[in-house]
Scaffold this active site. Sequence first.
Site, PDB file in Angstrom:
ATOM      1  N   ASP A 159       0.818  -1.221   0.000  1.00  0.00           N
ATOM      2  CA  ASP A 159       0.000   0.000   0.000  1.00  0.00           C
ATOM      3  C   ASP A 159       0.849   1.266   0.000  1.00  0.00           C
ATOM      4  OD1 ASP A 159      -2.330  -1.619   0.212  1.00  0.00           O
ATOM      5  OD2 ASP A 159      -1.954  -1.805   2.361  1.00  0.00           O
ATOM      6  N   LYS A 167       2.024   1.996  -5.282  1.00  0.00           N
ATOM      7  CA  LYS A 167       2.707   1.449  -6.463  1.00  0.00           C
ATOM      8  C   LYS A 167       1.943   1.740  -7.754  1.00  0.00           C
ATOM      9  CE  LYS A 167       2.939  -2.579  -4.390  1.00  0.00           C
ATOM     10  NZ  LYS A 167       2.737  -2.299  -2.949  1.00  0.00           N
ATOM     11  N   GLY A 195      -4.212  -4.346  -4.212  1.00  0.00           N
ATOM     12  CA  GLY A 195      -5.172  -3.288  -4.517  1.00  0.00           C
ATOM     13  C   GLY A 195      -4.402  -2.081  -4.984  1.00  0.00           C
ATOM     14  N   HIS A 196      -4.455  -1.789  -6.258  1.00  0.00           N
ATOM     15  CA  HIS A 196      -3.772  -0.614  -6.800  1.00  0.00           C
ATOM     16  C   HIS A 196      -4.816   0.431  -7.154  1.00  0.00           C
ATOM     17  CE1 HIS A 196      -0.033  -3.008  -8.330  1.00  0.00           C
ATOM     18  NE2 HIS A 196      -0.144  -2.996  -7.032  1.00  0.00           N
ATOM     19  N   GLN A 220       2.016  -6.110  -2.988  1.00  0.00           N
ATOM     20  CA  GLN A 220       2.353  -6.175  -1.556  1.00  0.00           C
ATOM     21  C   GLN A 220       3.676  -5.433  -1.299  1.00  0.00           C
ATOM     22  OE1 GLN A 220       1.350  -9.550  -3.005  1.00  0.00           O
ATOM     23  NE2 GLN A 220      -0.650  -8.653  -2.679  1.00  0.00           N
TER      24      GLN A 220
HETATM   25  P1  IMP Z   1      -2.806 -12.830   1.911  1.00  0.00           P
HETATM   26  O1  IMP Z   1      -1.880 -12.252   0.901  1.00  0.00           O
HETATM   27  O2  IMP Z   1      -4.259 -12.600   1.597  1.00  0.00           O
HETATM   28  O3  IMP Z   1      -2.499 -14.261   2.234  1.00  0.00           O
HETATM   29  O4  IMP Z   1      -2.557 -12.022   3.275  1.00  0.00           O
HETATM   30  C1  IMP Z   1      -1.344 -12.131   4.010  1.00  0.00           C
HETATM   31  C2  IMP Z   1      -0.942 -10.803   4.624  1.00  0.00           C
HETATM   32  O5  IMP Z   1      -0.565  -9.895   3.584  1.00  0.00           O
HETATM   33  C3  IMP Z   1      -2.070 -10.095   5.393  1.00  0.00           C
HETATM   34  O6  IMP Z   1      -1.495  -9.406   6.486  1.00  0.00           O
HETATM   35  C4  IMP Z   1      -2.626  -9.106   4.395  1.00  0.00           C
HETATM   36  O7  IMP Z   1      -3.255  -8.013   5.008  1.00  0.00           O
HETATM   37  C5  IMP Z   1      -1.347  -8.709   3.671  1.00  0.00           C
HETATM   38  N1  IMP Z   1      -1.577  -8.231   2.303  1.00  0.00           N
HETATM   39  C6  IMP Z   1      -1.877  -8.964   1.223  1.00  0.00           C
HETATM   40  N2  IMP Z   1      -1.991  -8.191   0.138  1.00  0.00           N
HETATM   41  C7  IMP Z   1      -1.745  -6.932   0.546  1.00  0.00           C
HETATM   42  C8  IMP Z   1      -1.679  -5.670  -0.139  1.00  0.00           C
HETATM   43  O8  IMP Z   1      -1.855  -5.544  -1.355  1.00  0.00           O
HETATM   44  N3  IMP Z   1      -1.374  -4.600   0.627  1.00  0.00           N
HETATM   45  C9  IMP Z   1      -1.129  -4.699   1.953  1.00  0.00           C
HETATM   46  N4  IMP Z   1      -1.177  -5.841   2.621  1.00  0.00           N
HETATM   47  C10 IMP Z   1      -1.477  -6.958   1.919  1.00  0.00           C
END
Ligand code: IMP
Length: 427
Positions: free
Chosen positions: A13, A16, A40-41, A223
């Site tokens: 977040d 990007k 989420g972009h 991420q």
């Molecule tokens: P997962 O990717 O859904 O398995 O989540 C694993 C961890 O990564 C959690 O803490 C999510 O909140 C975090 N996470 C996954 N995708 C994002 C993102 O795009 N931005 C911020 N945190 C993310």
Amino acid sequence: MPAITLVGAQWGDEGKGKATDLVGNRVDYVVRYQGGNNAGHTVVIGDQKYALHLLPSGILSPDVVPVIANGVVIDPGVLFEELRGLQERGVDTERLLISANAHLIMPYHRALDKVSERFLGKGRIGTTGRGIGPTYADKISRAGVRVQDMFDPKILRQKIELALHDKNQVLTKVYNRRGLELEQIYDEYLGYAELIRPHVADTSLVLNKALDEGKTVYLEGSQGTLLDIDHGTYPFVTSSSPTSGGACAGAGIGPTRITKVVGILKAYTTRVGSGPFPTELLDEQGEWLRRQGGEYGVTTGRNRRCGWFDAPIARYATRVNGITDFFLTKLDVLTGLDRIPVCVGYEVNGVRHDEIPMTQTDFHHAVPVYEHFDGWKEDITHVRSFDELPKNAQAYVRTLEEMSGAPISAIGVGPGRDQTLELRSLV
Ligand code: IMP
């Protein structure tokens, strides 16, 4: 010619989408190499706001070929919904290329993600519930279903049947849920085959040929560094490799192709989900940052946890990614503060650490050591060059640059496409 990698330098977040959009018309390919619709972009173009989860941001630039490479996990239902949404807004989506080797998120992955999180209770990771972890787990244990399997009905059926053999046992006997139906999943996924076929390609071949022809390939990480399965705050991480090394495996290009690694760095820090976060503010200052920065998740709508800038984290990101340039985002959010704290190290049980402690236990107990810098009150959202920034904002940027170990080449002063100061070309 160059392959440029973009990575999140914190916990995701960082903005990007904005960085990719900035260079969108100067590159030929924009490639996602890991993750899935957990990302989420947000991209703001004029008065239009686009929230993308699975598609590369490059889909919004008409001259760019957007690519979903082999390292990504694809939920086909989400893919087609996102494509339809863009088509309805007049965006041409035909150029999209998808790797035949990318793995598919199946309904049992989503189900298992949700029940296992519930089961973990207080120890939960705080996943996005999109089935990301279970899909990568199946990939690694060689039980995954890939895009190309949808083109071979016999194989597709066999793979789903095999998977359900034990997933349904776990769902019903361990978690007391209803099992899933083979025919239903098979029909749904077979139905996607003809829809996806026009987009499917050997994307590694396409990208390597493009590089041979002198085209520019932009590898867009999702991420962030601290969510990396190897280099993040394990187990509170995502299940893929968002760091720059992951770009090679996830896109099928060699490391010698990458000429630049751009780290996206927010002027403060946020995190979604559980896990250590030393500079987190649990008071009204954290609430202020959340409100000022609009720190609510694009994917899950969850409040993001907010805190001050953490220099050891930025340095760590420089180290594990080989960052050559930083894009500092959301500087405008800090406007109005008298003094701005920056974490310069930690204290763990009375011992000073200048870098991230080696063990997760120590990181959990890390108490930030702050230095304070003078803030600024002037609105900077209309500023378009570094020299126009208030002196204290300039000093803040220079300080972060010194502490982070790589030059800050661009600065974001607002969400809009034009609200960026590019000090050096990012491409
Ligand atoms: P997962 O990717 O859904 O398995 O989540 C694993 C961890 O990564 C959690 O803490 C999510 O909140 C975090 N996470 C996954 N995708 C994002 C993102 O795009 N931005 C911020 N945190 C993310």
